[in-house]
Design an enzyme around this catalytic site. Structure first.
Site, short mmCIF file in Angstrom:
data_model
loop_
_atom_site.label_atom_id
_atom_site.label_comp_id
_atom_site.label_asym_id
_atom_site.label_seq_id
_atom_site.Cartn_x
_atom_site.Cartn_y
_atom_site.Cartn_z
N ALA A 95 0.81 -1.21 0.00
CA ALA A 95 0.00 0.00 0.00
C ALA A 95 0.85 1.27 0.00
O ALA A 95 0.32 2.36 -0.21
CB ALA A 95 -0.93 0.01 1.21
N LYS A 96 2.15 1.13 0.29
CA LYS A 96 3.11 2.25 0.25
C LYS A 96 2.60 3.48 1.00
O LYS A 96 2.67 4.60 0.52
CB LYS A 96 3.48 2.60 -1.18
CG LYS A 96 4.16 1.45 -1.93
CD LYS A 96 4.58 1.85 -3.33
CE LYS A 96 5.28 0.72 -4.05
NZ LYS A 96 4.38 -0.41 -4.39
N ARG A 97 2.11 3.26 2.20
CA ARG A 97 1.59 4.36 2.99
C ARG A 97 2.73 5.19 3.59
O ARG A 97 3.80 4.67 3.90
CB ARG A 97 0.68 3.84 4.11
CG ARG A 97 -0.59 3.15 3.62
CD ARG A 97 -1.43 4.09 2.73
NE ARG A 97 -2.80 3.62 2.57
CZ ARG A 97 -3.28 3.07 1.47
NH1 ARG A 97 -2.50 2.90 0.42
NH2 ARG A 97 -4.54 2.69 1.39
#
Length: 289
Positions: A95-97
């Site tokens: 999700a590369k938050r």
């Protein structure tokens, strides 16, 4: 749960160093004869899980391809996470938050908290608001036995403008990220720490397998991170033994090779997907020796 790094090392030893990406692109849905809808994404993802669940070290659903279909798509992602638990397959939610303060805390709560339907075994995160901004995710991951993969040296052409830049002390941004991950792992792996004696810490990096000698040129000591290295680009995507030696050096044993389309193109037949994943795992293992 046991710490993520320890669980991942065991899974890689049993199944090989492969993470199968679950990326339901519209073009792949079409190739599989599925509609570009939440139900199509659900059927695609669960077919992959049926084929490879319990047979590979990890799977990596790309959250964006689920989120583009709204709440029903997110519900399908939750089913993938549940299927990972049921089959004993580690799930890295891609999700590369990345954010600050309470917002980063909320992301951590969504993807790393015990009981959250979106909480897999690890989460990809972006450190480019400063590694310290990830503290809520680092703290919750270590507290719950989960892990993180922090973007460090990516293979996209835009990455070097930020990741290769040097600060006033001459230290590259990517090296600062790697050093911060190493510090977190040192605390986890220290005598008396939650993962003392484990082969890997739980805070890993994303390092593209096709970046050549960038790590060496920038002074990034990947082996010193003592965490897993998620590596897109191994095998069919271009990186073989020589390229991997240049990128990872003595850290090759920590590499978890990520393959998406190379495996997914074999679908929708479950047996063909299973065979493609087995071949990719064998190829990655051979290349990383």
């Amino acid at each position: 749960m046991r710490p993520f790094g320890a669980r991942l090392a065991a899974a890689m030893a049993e199944h090989g160093p492969l993470c199968v990406g679950i990326d339901p692109h519209a073009s792949l849905l079409d190739a599989w004869g599925l509609p570009d809808s939440a139900e199509g994404v659900r059927r695609f993802a669960l077919t992959v899980m049926e084929a490879v669940g319990g047979r590979v070290a990890a799977v990596k659903p790309q959250a964006a391809f689920f989120e583009r279909h709204g709440s029903a798509g997110v519900a399908a992602l939750e089913e993938v996470v549940a299927a990972g638990r049921e089959t004993g397959t580690l799930v890295v939610v891609d999700a590369k938050r990345g954010d600050i303060g309470s917002t980063m805390g909320a992301y951590a709560d969504a993807f790393l908290r015990d009981g959250s339907p979106l909480a897999g075994d690890a989460l990809t995160v972006s450190p480019y608001l400063g590694f310290g901004s990830l503290a809520p995710a680092v703290d919750l991951a270590l507290a719950t036995g989960r892990g993180l993969f922090v973007l460090a040296l990516t293979s996209n052409p835009e990455g070097p403008a930020v990741q290769h830049a040097r600060d006033a002390d001459g230290v590259a941004v990517a090296d600062r990220v790697a050093r911060s991950a190493a510090e977190a792992n040192a605390a986890e792996l220290a005598p008396g720490g939650p993962a003392a004696g484990a082969p890997l810490g739980s805070i890993g990096l994303v390092v593209g397998a096709t970046i050549g000698d960038a790590a060496a040129r920038l002074g990034v000591d990947l082996a010193a991170v003592r965490g897993p290295l998620l590596a897109p680009g191994v095998g069919a995507q271009g990186a073989g033994p020589a390229e991997l030696a240049a990128v990872f050096g003595d850290a090759r044993s920590a590499v978890l090779a990520s393959s998406s389309r190379g495996v997914l193109a074999a679908g929708p037949d479950a047996r063909a997907l299973r065979d493609a994943a087995r071949a990719a795992a064998d190829a990655a293992g051979a290349a990383l020796r």
